[in-house]
Write a protein that holds these residues in place. Structure first.
Motif, PDB file in Angstrom:
ATOM      1  N   GLY A   1      12.048  35.626  65.853  1.00  0.00           N
ATOM      2  CA  GLY A   1      11.372  34.336  65.805  1.00  0.00           C
ATOM      3  C   GLY A   1       9.967  34.401  65.253  1.00  0.00           C
ATOM      4  N   ARG A   2       9.663  35.447  64.493  1.00  0.00           N
ATOM      5  CA  ARG A   2       8.334  35.571  63.902  1.00  0.00           C
ATOM      6  C   ARG A   2       8.394  36.525  62.701  1.00  0.00           C
ATOM      7  NH1 ARG A   2       8.159  38.754  68.576  1.00  0.00           N
ATOM      8  NH2 ARG A   2       7.449  40.902  68.309  1.00  0.00           N
TER       9      ARG A   2
ATOM     10  N   LYS B   1      15.819  37.037  64.408  1.00  0.00           N
ATOM     11  CA  LYS B   1      16.113  37.422  65.789  1.00  0.00           C
ATOM     12  C   LYS B   1      14.851  37.415  66.652  1.00  0.00           C
ATOM     13  CE  LYS B   1      19.519  40.580  63.806  1.00  0.00           C
ATOM     14  NZ  LYS B   1      19.866  42.003  63.604  1.00  0.00           N
TER      15      LYS B   1
ATOM     16  N   ASP C   1      14.428  35.265  75.088  1.00  0.00           N
ATOM     17  CA  ASP C   1      13.774  35.133  73.788  1.00  0.00           C
ATOM     18  C   ASP C   1      14.805  35.177  72.671  1.00  0.00           C
ATOM     19  OD1 ASP C   1      11.234  35.097  74.969  1.00  0.00           O
ATOM     20  OD2 ASP C   1      11.016  37.285  74.818  1.00  0.00           O
TER      21      ASP C   1
ATOM     22  N   ARG D   1      10.400  34.064  59.499  1.00  0.00           N
ATOM     23  CA  ARG D   1      11.691  33.564  59.967  1.00  0.00           C
ATOM     24  C   ARG D   1      12.205  32.440  59.071  1.00  0.00           C
ATOM     25  NH1 ARG D   1      12.629  30.942  65.923  1.00  0.00           N
ATOM     26  NH2 ARG D   1      10.746  29.780  65.380  1.00  0.00           N
TER      27      ARG D   1
ATOM     28  N   ALA E   1      15.771  32.215  69.897  1.00  0.00           N
ATOM     29  CA  ALA E   1      15.736  32.453  68.452  1.00  0.00           C
ATOM     30  C   ALA E   1      17.100  32.194  67.831  1.00  0.00           C
ATOM     31  CB  ALA E   1      15.289  33.890  68.185  1.00  0.00           C
ATOM     32  N   TYR E   2      18.153  32.525  68.553  1.00  0.00           N
ATOM     33  CA  TYR E   2      19.518  32.323  68.070  1.00  0.00           C
ATOM     34  C   TYR E   2      19.794  30.822  67.896  1.00  0.00           C
ATOM     35  CZ  TYR E   2      24.421  33.843  67.573  1.00  0.00           C
ATOM     36  OH  TYR E   2      25.686  34.129  67.113  1.00  0.00           O
TER      37      TYR E   2
ATOM     38  N   TYR F   1      17.666  28.424  67.329  1.00  0.00           N
ATOM     39  CA  TYR F   1      16.879  27.962  66.181  1.00  0.00           C
ATOM     40  C   TYR F   1      17.615  28.278  64.875  1.00  0.00           C
ATOM     41  CZ  TYR F   1      12.664  27.336  63.287  1.00  0.00           C
ATOM     42  OH  TYR F   1      11.754  26.915  62.344  1.00  0.00           O
TER      43      TYR F   1
END
Length: 375
Positions: free
Chosen positions: A85-86, A83, A194, A93, A198-199, A201
């Protein structure tokens, strides 16, 4: 029709009891001991599926022949690193996504057809009273806006743990909450945009595996459907649902349309949402809530007139469309001895969910066999 079950030794409801609920064919299950971001073992998946779909020697000796299927999993939790992204909580992730892909492959081999999940930051569903008394003497989950406004996340965690009665609460897993301070810091400054990035990806990495192994993903709406403690929620409104579906065109990317969660915003029209997103609804939860006009709401019986959610209209919309996905009654009241001697996991007792299944099936039957309006 499905019925959620938390597993042997982790539920006050047994498979024998579920098997006796008319019309219920599917056990909605999970491996609740698995932490978010961890790959599920094939042997554990197969063992649980065999337990659900099989019959014990004792059941056979009693003449039981009716079997259940295990085609729906709720949930395979999404790790916070996905969620955000890191890397967070010691997991990157891409590692968490690869474990998710592995889990989907293994569930597909076991015959699972739909996986429910959510994309809510930090906390899953939220209520302020897990055993709120109703006028009929039952109890139910209750949300009080003023309590949330004056509570800290830390005090809410303590309240939820105290009200769980020693049973695990999905979305409030101890290993995640133990790292709350790290999570709170990680989400500082994170925006809705953001989260959507991330979703996307996540979906681009996971959906091809879903297509290969014939497992549909259904995202659960935020519960309640608005930001909590300033953390961005991105599956709350009708516009959010449309945007989420637009993140990936595959029919394997869809909704677990929980109409109770969606309807916690009194401005949302549950029947309209069903009709709008019908072709992308892989799994649906139908329950009823009553609003009090000040942001508070309580969960009530499934019958439409008990609350403010048109559960009958929802089932009519599904019936008229010839819906072929999965449905389950959602959070039920705690009835009879469940408030005293056999206290269940909050919202997940036997009796009111069984009654709810019958009400929903009755509405389905009435509309399904009556044909479309005017026929």
């Amino acid at each position: 029709m499905g019925f959620r079950w938390y597993g042997e030794g982790n539920d006050t409801v047994s498979l024998d009891q579920i098997r006796q609920i008319p019309g219920v064919d599917t056990v909605v299950w999970s491996l609740h001991h698995k932490a978010a971001g961890e790959a599920w073992d094939q042997a554990e998946i197969d063992e649980q599926v065999a337990r659900i779909t099989g019959l014990s020697d004792d059941a056979r000796a009693r003449g039981v022949t009716r079997r259940l299927d295990a085609e729906v999993v709720e949930s395979v939790n999404v790790h916070e690193s996905i969620k955000l992204g890191r890397t967070v909580l010691g997991r990157s992730r891409d590692e968490a996504i690869e474990n998710y892909r592995t889990t989907i492959r293994r569930l597909g081999r076991a015959g699972v057809k739909v996986v429910c999940y959510n994309f809510m930051p930090v906390f899953d569903w939220l209520r302020t009273d897990l055993w709120h008394p109703l006028p009929d003497g039952s109890t139910a989950l209750f949300y009080e806006q003023a309590v949330v406004e004056r509570m800290t996340p830390e005090s809410l965690i303590a309240e939820m743990e105290a009200g769980a009665g020693g049973l695990t609460l999905p979305g409030w897993e101890p290993e995640r909450l133990a790292s709350f301070a790290e999570l709170r810091a990680a989400y500082e400054g994170v925006t809705h945009e953001d989260m959507y990035a991330a979703y996307r990806y996540f979906l681009e990495a996971v959906i091809p595996v879903c297509e290969e192994h014939d497992v549909k993903l259904g995202v659960h709406p935020d519960d309640p459907p608005f930001d909590i403690f300033g953390w961005p929620r991105v599956v709350s409104t009708k516009a959010d649902l449309a945007r989420v579906l637009d993140l990936h065109p595959s029919p394997y990317h869809g909704l677990t349309l929980c109409l109770g969660s969606f309807s916690a915003n009194p401005g949302h029209d549950a029947v309209d949402a069903v009709r709008t997103f019908m072709d992308r609804i892989h799994f649906t939860h139908v329950r009823n809530i009553k609003h009090f006009g000040n942001g508070d709401f309580t969960e009530v019986g499934h019958r439409a007139c008990e609350g403010d959610v048109d559960t009958t209209g929802i089932m009519r919309a599904y019936a008229e469309a010839g819906y072929t996905g999965y449905v389950r009654p959602d959070h039920g009241r705690h009835l009879w001895d469940e408030n005293t001697t056999n206290r269940p996991r909050p919202g997940y007792g036997l009796y009111d969910r069984a009654l709810g299944a019958q009400y929903l099936l009755g509405a389905w039957d009435a509309f399904r066999y009556a044909g479309p309006p005017g026929a």
